[in-house]
Enzyme design. Structure first.
Site, mmCIF file in Angstrom:
data_model
loop_
_atom_site.group_PDB
_atom_site.id
_atom_site.type_symbol
_atom_site.label_atom_id
_atom_site.label_comp_id
_atom_site.label_asym_id
_atom_site.label_seq_id
_atom_site.Cartn_x
_atom_site.Cartn_y
_atom_site.Cartn_z
ATOM 1 N N ARG A 128 -19.333 0.961 48.994
ATOM 2 C CA ARG A 128 -20.441 0.182 48.475
ATOM 3 C C ARG A 128 -20.271 -0.109 46.973
ATOM 4 O O ARG A 128 -20.669 -1.170 46.493
ATOM 5 C CB ARG A 128 -21.761 0.904 48.715
ATOM 6 C CG ARG A 128 -22.070 1.112 50.197
ATOM 7 C CD ARG A 128 -23.205 2.093 50.409
ATOM 8 N NE ARG A 128 -24.469 1.596 49.882
ATOM 9 C CZ ARG A 128 -25.525 2.374 49.655
ATOM 10 N NH1 ARG A 128 -25.454 3.673 49.891
ATOM 11 N NH2 ARG A 128 -26.632 1.848 49.189
ATOM 12 N N CYS A 153 -27.820 5.160 42.110
ATOM 13 C CA CYS A 153 -27.406 5.089 43.523
ATOM 14 C C CYS A 153 -28.017 3.821 44.090
ATOM 15 O O CYS A 153 -28.010 2.790 43.442
ATOM 16 C CB CYS A 153 -27.826 6.350 44.287
ATOM 17 S SG CYS A 153 -29.603 6.672 44.286
#
Length: 285
Positions: free
Chosen positions: A180, A240
């Site tokens: 990601r 995150c």
């Protein structure tokens, strides 16, 4: 008041101290939508005896433009009051989540000045695997008046992160998976593009955990941080997808005595949604 031995307690310690005066055990489980799990229903089916359900999924500031924003002190105090948690109580947090959400609850509490708090190492999974007793039903303490909590410390905004790109004062550490952070295409968890804040380093949150969900040793945590490119003598801000797994890295750094740390509240959900923020995709620069 129960004296906590450290910020991380074992299942044996909790088993030995369940029911002690001044000890509040809170289930901080919260699941991503893709998990298709209902944390509240699972709590009612089985939880550590005497535990109360924190409801972490709804503990955020809905009035903020930031996705899953940090709760206000009044919101957190009201939730603790509903659960009967007193200002002098020691709090043990646990979860049964793949994303180790008790760390998020730990950071929310400590950021607002609640220092007498610890995480159950290995969470409900370890407790259950050891064959320990479970309770059921919707347990909670008697509602009390909310305590006073301080404004949160060590929480960074998008403006802070933009300024940090220029200053480089704080290292930025992303807790998401490398696919990601360095990939292209669409983020499979929160939508929007994959990518990262320019200059961000990467340590997936699982890198500070053992296979059973317990935290690695301090030596192993230090080694993981250094391998990710972190200078342990300089400040670190974690990020995150939405500020949850970044808290796992915050807690891991707390375990090794590193406290010059902060968390980017909006994280990639906020950053990626703003067309004006600088973004990088692809392999590390």
């Amino acid at each position: 008041m129960t004296k906590l031995p450290s910020a991380l307690v074992s299942t044996q310690w909790l088993a030995d101290n369940l029911g002690a005066p001044g000890l509040a055990v809170l289930d901080a489980s919260y699941h991503l939508p893709a998990a298709a799990r209902d944390a509240g229903a699972e709590f009612a089916e089985g939880h550590i005896p005497g535990a109360r359900f924190l409801g972490l999924a709804s503990l955020f500031d809905a009035g903020s433009s930031v996705p899953y924003a940090f709760p206000t002190p009044d919101q957190l105090a009201a939730r603790l009051g509903l659960l009967g948690v007193r200002g002098e109580d020691a709090i043990i947090l646990y979860d049964d989540s793949a994303i180790r959400t008790s760390a998020r609850a730990w950071f929310v509490l400590t950021a607002m000045g609640w220092d007498n708090v610890a995480i159950l190492d290995g969470g409900l999974g370890k407790w259950r695997a050891e064959g320990r007793a479970l309770g059921s039903g919707a347990e909670h303490g008697a509602t009390i008046a909310p305590v006073h909590l301080a404004p949160p410390r060590r929480v960074r905004s998008k403006a802070d992160m933009l300024a940090n790109i220029a200053s480089g004062r704080e290292q930025v550490l992303d807790a998401r998976g490398a696919d990601r952070v360095y990939g292209t295409g669409i983020d499979p968890v929160h939508g929007g593009p994959n990518g990262r804040i320019p200059g961000a380093l990467n340590l997936p949150f699982g890198g500070v955990l053992n296979a059973d969900g317990t935290y690695k040793s301090p030596e192993e945590i230090r080694a993981a941080l250094i391998a990710a490119g972190i200078d342990l003598d300089q400040p670190v801000t974690t990020t995150c997808g939405s500020g949850v797994t970044a808290s796992v890295l915050m807690f891991a750094m707390h375990l090794i005595g590193k406290h010059d740390t902060a968390l980017y509240d909006g994280s990639w959900s906020e950053w990626s949604a703003d067309p004006d923020t600088p973004k990088l995709q692809g392999p590390a620069e």
